[in-house]
Design a protein around this motif. Structure first.
Motif, PDB file in Angstrom:
ATOM      1  N   ASN A 280       0.853  -1.162   0.110  1.00  0.00           N
ATOM      2  CA  ASN A 280      -0.071   0.181   0.193  1.00  0.00           C
ATOM      3  C   ASN A 280       0.867   1.320  -0.155  1.00  0.00           C
ATOM      4  O   ASN A 280       0.686   2.160   0.558  1.00  0.00           O
ATOM      5  CB  ASN A 280      -1.013  -0.078   1.369  1.00  0.00           C
TER       6      ASN A 280
ATOM      7  N   LYS B 178      -1.368  -3.482  -3.435  1.00  0.00           N
ATOM      8  CA  LYS B 178      -2.370  -3.202  -2.575  1.00  0.00           C
ATOM      9  C   LYS B 178      -3.005  -4.179  -2.026  1.00  0.00           C
ATOM     10  O   LYS B 178      -3.168  -5.360  -2.628  1.00  0.00           O
ATOM     11  CB  LYS B 178      -3.439  -2.366  -3.411  1.00  0.00           C
TER      12      LYS B 178
ATOM     13  N   SER C 216      -5.858  -4.646   1.442  1.00  0.00           N
ATOM     14  CA  SER C 216      -6.826  -4.253   2.180  1.00  0.00           C
ATOM     15  C   SER C 216      -6.575  -4.622   3.624  1.00  0.00           C
ATOM     16  O   SER C 216      -6.474  -5.890   3.460  1.00  0.00           O
ATOM     17  CB  SER C 216      -8.386  -4.416   1.663  1.00  0.00           C
TER      18      SER C 216
ATOM     19  N   GLN D 279      -2.558   1.486   7.169  1.00  0.00           N
ATOM     20  CA  GLN D 279      -2.904   0.749   5.887  1.00  0.00           C
ATOM     21  C   GLN D 279      -1.545   0.166   5.415  1.00  0.00           C
ATOM     22  O   GLN D 279      -1.465  -0.287   4.226  1.00  0.00           O
ATOM     23  CB  GLN D 279      -3.726   1.421   5.001  1.00  0.00           C
TER      24      GLN D 279
END
Length: 182
Positions: free
Chosen positions: A13, A19, A21, A42
């Motif tokens: 991230n 990426k 989550s 994050q």
């Protein structure tokens, strides 16, 4: 015996790449059979409890699972609460007197001999400073990591060869100690 760990994932991230989550990361770790999974921010910190494995085997397990699930390799360091607490308590800089952006801990996958960094002219980078601890490098960067010339030197491939290294600011260091407290 159940132990509480923090997993530090390197380089997820960041800048829109790789990426993951945090909900997906929590589900992945739970799917590996670990309990009490929580994430912080994050940028790749997860806390969980486990009654099997050790730091290295858990890191390998998580790295393999991330690659299988998300399709890219990620370096992972896993450390237990006692280690994280020792990192915070043994900080050679006056952490309570500094802004979090000025103090960083680079967690290392293995112990490092001071000779590895002998070529760095420490005086040339003052007031920035670094010190080595137990599988951690402490960095004092008064203007922050983004402006640190010393951080740039410390991250050169010849100095980090053979290591996994991932850096966290002091707020994250302290938060991980709190989150892993049983």
């Amino acid at each position: 015996m159940t132990t509480t760990y923090a997993a530090l994932l390197r380089g997820i991230n960041v800048g829109g790449a790789r990426k993951v989550s945090m909900a997906d990361l929590r589900a992945l770790i739970e799917g590996l059979g670990h309990d009490g999974v929580r994430t912080y921010l994050q940028s790749g910190q997860a806390v969980f409890t486990s009654d099997r494995g050790d730091d290295d085997s858990l890191a390998e397990e998580l790295a393999r699972a991330v690659e299988e699930r998300f399709g890219f390799a990620v370096d992972v360091i896993v450390r237990d609460h006692a280690y994280l607490r020792a990192v915070a308590e043994n900080c050679p800089f006056p952490a309570a007197e500094l802004e979090a952006k000025q103090l960083h801990a680079t967690y290392l996958s293995a112990p490092v001999a001071p000779e590895r960094f002998a070529e760095i002219d420490r005086e040339a980078f003052l007031p920035e400073e670094f010190r080595l601890g137990d599988r951690v490098l402490y960095l004092y960067a008064p203007e922050g990591l983004g402006r640190s010339k010393l951080a740039e030197q410390l991250s050169r491939p010849r100095l980090t060869k053979g290591l996994t290294a991932t850096t966290r600011n002091w707020n994250t260091v302290v938060k991980l100690v709190e989150m892993t407290r049983s």
